[in-house]
Motif scaffolding. Structure first.
Motif, mmCIF file in Angstrom:
data_model
loop_
_atom_site.group_PDB
_atom_site.id
_atom_site.type_symbol
_atom_site.label_atom_id
_atom_site.label_comp_id
_atom_site.label_asym_id
_atom_site.label_seq_id
_atom_site.Cartn_x
_atom_site.Cartn_y
_atom_site.Cartn_z
ATOM 1 N N THR A 1 58.651 16.923 -2.736
ATOM 2 C CA THR A 1 59.346 17.586 -1.640
ATOM 3 C C THR A 1 58.370 17.961 -0.536
ATOM 4 O OG1 THR A 1 59.130 19.708 -2.784
ATOM 5 C CG2 THR A 1 61.188 18.505 -3.105
ATOM 6 N N GLU B 1 54.283 22.166 1.470
ATOM 7 C CA GLU B 1 55.331 22.942 0.821
ATOM 8 C C GLU B 1 55.144 24.404 1.207
ATOM 9 O OE1 GLU B 1 57.921 23.236 -0.897
ATOM 10 O OE2 GLU B 1 58.356 21.281 -1.725
ATOM 11 N N VAL C 1 67.351 17.139 2.709
ATOM 12 C CA VAL C 1 68.164 17.923 1.771
ATOM 13 C C VAL C 1 68.423 19.346 2.254
ATOM 14 C CG1 VAL C 1 67.575 16.546 -0.251
ATOM 15 C CG2 VAL C 1 66.106 18.464 0.395
ATOM 16 N N SER D 1 61.954 10.512 -4.171
ATOM 17 C CA SER D 1 61.883 10.164 -5.581
ATOM 18 C C SER D 1 61.089 8.866 -5.673
ATOM 19 C CB SER D 1 63.297 9.976 -6.147
ATOM 20 O OG SER D 1 63.218 9.496 -7.473
ATOM 21 N N MET E 1 59.709 13.729 -8.429
ATOM 22 C CA MET E 1 60.418 14.224 -7.253
ATOM 23 C C MET E 1 59.365 14.949 -6.421
ATOM 24 S SD MET E 1 63.478 13.190 -7.552
ATOM 25 C CE MET E 1 64.412 14.113 -6.371
ATOM 26 N N TRP F 1 63.898 20.263 5.291
ATOM 27 C CA TRP F 1 63.460 19.931 3.934
ATOM 28 C C TRP F 1 63.707 18.468 3.615
ATOM 29 C CZ3 TRP F 1 60.468 22.907 1.018
ATOM 30 C CH2 TRP F 1 60.362 24.250 1.390
ATOM 31 N N LEU F 2 62.741 17.889 2.912
ATOM 32 C CA LEU F 2 62.742 16.480 2.561
ATOM 33 C C LEU F 2 62.497 16.349 1.064
ATOM 34 C CD1 LEU F 2 62.327 13.398 3.287
ATOM 35 C CD2 LEU F 2 59.924 13.975 3.613
ATOM 36 N N GLU F 3 63.140 15.359 0.460
ATOM 37 C CA GLU F 3 62.919 15.080 -0.951
ATOM 38 C C GLU F 3 62.733 13.573 -1.120
ATOM 39 O OE1 GLU F 3 65.106 17.235 -4.280
ATOM 40 O OE2 GLU F 3 66.164 15.305 -4.141
ATOM 41 N N TRP G 1 65.633 17.550 10.522
ATOM 42 C CA TRP G 1 64.251 17.501 10.037
ATOM 43 C C TRP G 1 63.314 18.337 10.900
ATOM 44 C CZ3 TRP G 1 61.153 17.654 6.396
ATOM 45 C CH2 TRP G 1 59.855 17.158 6.407
ATOM 46 N N SER H 1 58.324 20.407 3.342
ATOM 47 C CA SER H 1 59.008 21.242 4.325
ATOM 48 C C SER H 1 58.614 20.791 5.723
ATOM 49 C CB SER H 1 58.644 22.712 4.121
ATOM 50 O OG SER H 1 57.362 22.981 4.657
ATOM 51 N N TYR I 1 51.743 18.476 -1.571
ATOM 52 C CA TYR I 1 51.615 17.222 -2.307
ATOM 53 C C TYR I 1 50.661 16.344 -1.515
ATOM 54 C CZ TYR I 1 55.640 18.389 -5.200
ATOM 55 O OH TYR I 1 56.501 18.981 -6.085
ATOM 56 N N TRP J 1 51.989 16.288 2.243
ATOM 57 C CA TRP J 1 53.308 16.867 2.447
ATOM 58 C C TRP J 1 53.203 18.345 2.129
ATOM 59 C CZ3 TRP J 1 57.927 13.476 0.494
ATOM 60 C CH2 TRP J 1 57.889 12.236 1.143
#
Length: 161
Positions: free
Chosen positions: A32, A63, A13, A21, A30, A17-19, A135, A34, A68, A61
Motif C-alpha cells: 500500500t 505509508e 482504494v 497486489s 499486498m 490511497w493505493l493498493e 489519488w 499513501s 515500502y 511507497w
C-alpha cells in the motif's frame, strides 16, 4: 515460475490511497501507499528505465508511518523484484533492515506489460480528472505513453528475430 502465474494489480482504494497486489503463484504481497509520495509514477519511471536497459532501480511507497521499498535487479530479460517494509518514519535505513514482504523473479517485459495494463485500467475507471481527485497526483500520461512505445518496439524487435 511459470510466466502465466505472474499477477500484478493496482487499485485506488480511497482518497489518497493505493493498493497493489504482486504474486508469482507461490508468493503474494499486498503493498500500500499513501498520497505522501507519487508511488504510481515512481514505479512507472523505474519500470521504464529497466525496459530501456537499466540493470537496477528502486522506488519508495510512503505509508503513514513507514514505507515500502521496491528493489529491482535486472539480468537480460529477467528481473528480480524485492519489496521491503520499513516501519516508522525513518526512511534512510539500509535495505538489510527492511522486512522482505515478497521476492520474485519474472520476465521484465511481462511485468512492464502488466503495469501498463493496470494503468490503462485505472485511467478507464477514474478518467484523468477523477484519477487526480482520488489519488492527488496527475495521471502519468506522458510516462505511460513512453512505456507503451518501448514495449511496442521490443515486441517488434522480437518478431524480427
Amino acid at each position: 515460475m511459470s510466466e502465466s502465474t505472474l499477477r500484478f494489480t493496482l487499485a485506488l482504494v480511497g482518497k489518497g490511497w493505493l493498493e497493489a497486489s504482486l504474486s508469482d503463484g507461490a508468493n503474494q504481497a499486498m503493498i500500500t501507499a499513501s498520497y505522501l509520495s507519487n508511488a504510481i509514477t515512481e514505479l512507472l519511471l523505474i519500470c521504464t528505465s529497466l525496459v530501456e536497459g537499466a540493470q537496477e532501480g528502486q522506488c519508495i511507497w510512503k505509508e503513514e508511518p513507514g514505507e515500502y521499498r521496491w528493489l529491482f535487479t535486472g539480468h537480460e530479460e529477467q528481473i528480480k523484484i524485492r519489496v521491503l517494509w520499513f516501519n516508522g518514519s525513518i526512511t534512510h535505513r539500509p535495505d538489510e533492515e527492511g522486512e522482505c514482504k515478497i521476492s520474485i523473479e519474472c520476465s521484465l517485459l511481462k511485468f512492464a506489460t502488466k503495469l501498463k495494463t493496470q494503468l490503462d485500467q485505472l485511467l478507464k475507471i477514474w478518467g484523468i480528472e477523477g484519477y487526480k481527485k482520488e489519488w492527488g497526483y496527475a495521471f502519468p500520461q506522458v510516462e505511460l505513453e513512453k512505456l507503451r512505445l518501448l514495449l511496442k518496439e521490443k515486441r517488434d524487435q522480437a518478431s524480427y528475430l
